[in-house]
Scaffold this motif. Structure first.
Motif, mmCIF file in Angstrom:
data_model
loop_
_atom_site.group_PDB
_atom_site.id
_atom_site.type_symbol
_atom_site.label_atom_id
_atom_site.label_comp_id
_atom_site.label_asym_id
_atom_site.label_seq_id
_atom_site.Cartn_x
_atom_site.Cartn_y
_atom_site.Cartn_z
ATOM 1 N N VAL A 155 0.846 -1.197 0.000
ATOM 2 C CA VAL A 155 0.000 0.000 0.000
ATOM 3 C C VAL A 155 0.879 1.244 0.000
ATOM 4 C CG1 VAL A 155 -0.228 0.080 2.539
ATOM 5 C CG2 VAL A 155 -1.962 1.157 1.114
ATOM 6 N N LYS A 156 0.429 2.252 -0.706
ATOM 7 C CA LYS A 156 1.081 3.569 -0.711
ATOM 8 C C LYS A 156 0.002 4.596 -0.405
ATOM 9 C CE LYS A 156 5.192 2.216 -2.246
ATOM 10 N NZ LYS A 156 5.166 0.823 -1.910
ATOM 11 N N ILE A 157 0.338 5.536 0.483
ATOM 12 C CA ILE A 157 -0.606 6.571 0.906
ATOM 13 C C ILE A 157 0.066 7.927 0.791
ATOM 14 C CG2 ILE A 157 -1.960 7.469 2.848
ATOM 15 C CD1 ILE A 157 -2.134 4.595 3.910
ATOM 16 N N SER A 158 -0.676 8.886 0.266
ATOM 17 C CA SER A 158 -0.193 10.257 0.180
ATOM 18 C C SER A 158 -1.294 11.187 0.660
ATOM 19 C CB SER A 158 0.183 10.605 -1.268
ATOM 20 O OG SER A 158 0.560 11.968 -1.362
ATOM 21 N N GLU A 159 -0.963 12.048 1.605
ATOM 22 C CA GLU A 159 -1.938 12.988 2.153
ATOM 23 C C GLU A 159 -1.637 14.391 1.654
ATOM 24 O OE1 GLU A 159 -1.113 12.247 6.236
ATOM 25 O OE2 GLU A 159 -2.364 10.457 6.301
ATOM 26 N N VAL A 160 -2.663 15.064 1.151
ATOM 27 C CA VAL A 160 -2.539 16.444 0.699
ATOM 28 C C VAL A 160 -3.392 17.276 1.645
ATOM 29 C CG1 VAL A 160 -2.907 18.058 -1.201
ATOM 30 C CG2 VAL A 160 -2.263 15.691 -1.691
ATOM 31 N N VAL A 171 -4.906 6.607 -1.686
ATOM 32 C CA VAL A 171 -4.512 5.294 -1.197
ATOM 33 C C VAL A 171 -4.543 4.331 -2.380
ATOM 34 C CG1 VAL A 171 -5.052 3.393 0.375
ATOM 35 C CG2 VAL A 171 -5.553 5.757 1.062
ATOM 36 N N LYS A 172 -3.400 3.730 -2.656
ATOM 37 C CA LYS A 172 -3.331 2.699 -3.694
ATOM 38 C C LYS A 172 -2.780 1.436 -3.048
ATOM 39 C CE LYS A 172 -2.779 4.939 -8.158
ATOM 40 N NZ LYS A 172 -1.875 5.115 -9.305
ATOM 41 N N TYR A 173 -3.405 0.304 -3.400
ATOM 42 C CA TYR A 173 -2.896 -0.963 -2.882
ATOM 43 C C TYR A 173 -3.059 -2.059 -3.921
ATOM 44 C CZ TYR A 173 -7.675 -2.579 -1.848
ATOM 45 O OH TYR A 173 -8.982 -2.968 -1.945
ATOM 46 N N ASN A 174 -2.257 -3.104 -3.737
ATOM 47 C CA ASN A 174 -2.296 -4.242 -4.638
ATOM 48 C C ASN A 174 -2.130 -5.493 -3.796
ATOM 49 O OD1 ASN A 174 -1.478 -6.333 -6.587
ATOM 50 N ND2 ASN A 174 -1.429 -4.619 -8.035
ATOM 51 N N THR A 175 -2.914 -6.513 -4.112
ATOM 52 C CA THR A 175 -2.885 -7.746 -3.321
ATOM 53 C C THR A 175 -1.726 -8.667 -3.690
ATOM 54 O OG1 THR A 175 -4.403 -8.799 -4.870
ATOM 55 C CG2 THR A 175 -5.378 -7.696 -2.959
ATOM 56 N N THR A 176 -1.096 -8.449 -4.857
ATOM 57 C CA THR A 176 -0.048 -9.370 -5.298
ATOM 58 C C THR A 176 1.256 -8.694 -5.732
ATOM 59 O OG1 THR A 176 -0.938 -9.365 -7.552
ATOM 60 C CG2 THR A 176 -1.715 -11.111 -6.072
ATOM 61 N N LYS A 203 3.860 -4.927 -6.111
ATOM 62 C CA LYS A 203 4.241 -3.648 -5.501
ATOM 63 C C LYS A 203 3.495 -2.506 -6.175
ATOM 64 C CE LYS A 203 7.613 -4.698 -2.598
ATOM 65 N NZ LYS A 203 7.408 -4.485 -1.189
ATOM 66 N N VAL A 204 3.187 -1.498 -5.394
ATOM 67 C CA VAL A 204 2.562 -0.279 -5.909
ATOM 68 C C VAL A 204 3.666 0.755 -6.054
ATOM 69 C CG1 VAL A 204 0.906 1.560 -5.409
ATOM 70 C CG2 VAL A 204 0.373 -0.799 -4.775
ATOM 71 N N ALA A 205 3.771 1.361 -7.225
ATOM 72 C CA ALA A 205 4.856 2.304 -7.494
ATOM 73 C C ALA A 205 4.623 3.672 -6.872
ATOM 74 C CB ALA A 205 5.054 2.454 -9.000
ATOM 75 N N SER A 206 3.382 4.155 -6.906
ATOM 76 C CA SER A 206 3.102 5.519 -6.462
ATOM 77 C C SER A 206 1.683 5.602 -5.902
ATOM 78 C CB SER A 206 3.236 6.480 -7.649
ATOM 79 O OG SER A 206 2.682 7.741 -7.338
ATOM 80 N N PRO A 207 1.467 6.460 -4.907
ATOM 81 C CA PRO A 207 0.115 6.607 -4.366
ATOM 82 C C PRO A 207 -0.766 7.576 -5.167
ATOM 83 C CG PRO A 207 1.610 7.982 -3.135
ATOM 84 C CD PRO A 207 2.446 7.213 -4.134
ATOM 85 N N ILE A 208 -0.171 8.323 -6.066
ATOM 86 C CA ILE A 208 -0.911 9.382 -6.758
ATOM 87 C C ILE A 208 -2.016 8.787 -7.636
ATOM 88 C CG2 ILE A 208 -0.754 11.347 -8.339
ATOM 89 C CD1 ILE A 208 0.605 11.688 -5.527
ATOM 90 N N ILE A 209 -3.204 9.356 -7.508
ATOM 91 C CA ILE A 209 -4.364 8.934 -8.295
ATOM 92 C C ILE A 209 -4.674 10.053 -9.280
ATOM 93 C CG2 ILE A 209 -6.811 8.320 -8.218
ATOM 94 C CD1 ILE A 209 -6.265 7.271 -5.333
ATOM 95 N N CYS A 210 -4.728 9.705 -10.549
ATOM 96 C CA CYS A 210 -5.029 10.672 -11.607
ATOM 97 C C CYS A 210 -6.521 10.645 -11.921
ATOM 98 C CB CYS A 210 -4.227 10.326 -12.868
ATOM 99 S SG CYS A 210 -2.445 10.474 -12.633
ATOM 100 N N PRO A 211 -7.018 11.687 -12.582
ATOM 101 C CA PRO A 211 -8.433 11.690 -12.976
ATOM 102 C C PRO A 211 -8.801 10.403 -13.724
ATOM 103 C CG PRO A 211 -7.524 13.864 -13.313
ATOM 104 C CD PRO A 211 -6.360 12.957 -12.944
ATOM 105 N N GLY A 212 -9.954 9.841 -13.359
ATOM 106 C CA GLY A 212 -10.445 8.618 -13.977
ATOM 107 C C GLY A 212 -9.884 7.338 -13.406
ATOM 108 N N GLU A 213 -9.125 7.397 -12.304
ATOM 109 C CA GLU A 213 -8.475 6.199 -11.751
ATOM 110 C C GLU A 213 -9.071 5.679 -10.444
ATOM 111 O OE1 GLU A 213 -3.869 6.515 -13.325
ATOM 112 O OE2 GLU A 213 -4.272 6.900 -11.220
ATOM 113 N N ALA A 214 -9.847 6.459 -9.723
ATOM 114 C CA ALA A 214 -10.308 6.049 -8.391
ATOM 115 C C ALA A 214 -11.418 5.001 -8.485
ATOM 116 C CB ALA A 214 -10.792 7.255 -7.598
ATOM 117 N N ASP A 215 -11.205 3.890 -7.804
ATOM 118 C CA ASP A 215 -12.246 2.865 -7.698
ATOM 119 C C ASP A 215 -13.334 3.330 -6.732
ATOM 120 O OD1 ASP A 215 -11.178 0.404 -9.190
ATOM 121 O OD2 ASP A 215 -9.468 1.020 -7.959
#
Length: 191
Positions: free
Chosen positions: A33-38, A52-57, A59-71
């Motif tokens: 998991v990667k977390i970035s607070e603004v 907050v970005k996470y992956n079950t299997t 590595k996550v490279a970056s916590p940044i979420i771009c437009p159109g990416e949030a689940d």
């Protein structure tokens, strides 16, 4: 598969504690998991965003979420949900507190609060769940537990078991507030 969650709110609503509980629960399952607070102007009621970005299997490279990416966008306030709508995936979901908090421009009379935010979500066919998290928190014993009531709602929409969430609340919340927060979580989870 990487999942992206945004927590959005206003300074003082407890979004940062919510992100700590979420991060703890994800890490407890052994996921990366990667977390970035603004913070913005969080002390003055300004916008606060946590990525907050996470992956079950993998590595996550970056916590940044771009437009159109949030689940999922977990919004502590309706206007904040609308402000970050462009970040939601087409098949994503917004979990929103129906509470209305006037931002500084509304308080100073420079703008009006749009009362039709949830109607706009319907028009745009955005999948959302609106809850009275303040009512849930008050029912649990404290208006300050809105954040954990919303974490309960989020938990119901994730593949992390109930016990892991309970352990994460116990680990992240000061001991004198654990019982109220556990009640708020349960009420939010069972909403």
């Amino acid at each position: 598969m990487t999942k992206s969650i945004m927590i959005v709110g206003v300074g003082g609503q407890g979004t940062l504690l919510a992100s700590r509980i979420l991060g703890h629960a994800i890490l407890s399952k052994g996921f990366d998991v990667k977390i970035s607070e603004v913070h913005g102007m969080s002390q003055r009621g300004g916008s606060v965003v946590t990525y907050v970005k996470y992956n079950t299997t993998e590595k996550v490279a970056s916590p940044i979420i771009c437009p159109g990416e949030a689940d999922i966008i977990l919004a502590f306030e309706r206007l904040e949900a609308a402000r970050y709508l462009e970040y939601l995936k087409p098949e994503g979901r917004i979990l929103v507190n129906s509470q209305k908090l006037n931002p500084i421009p509304v308080i100073t009379g420079q703008a009006e609060y749009p009362d039709d935010i949830l109607d706009k979500f319907k028009e745009l066919k955005v999948e959302y769940t609106a809850v009275d998290a303040l009512g849930i928190a008050n029912e649990a014993g404290s208006s300050k537990a809105v954040n954990v009531a919303l974490i309960g709602l989020l938990a119901k929409n994730m593949d992390i078991d109930y016990g892991t969430w309970i352990n994460s609340i116990r680990a992240c919340v000061p001991s004198r507030f654990v019982d109220i927060n556990l009640k708020a979580f349960e009420h939010g989870y069972n909403y």
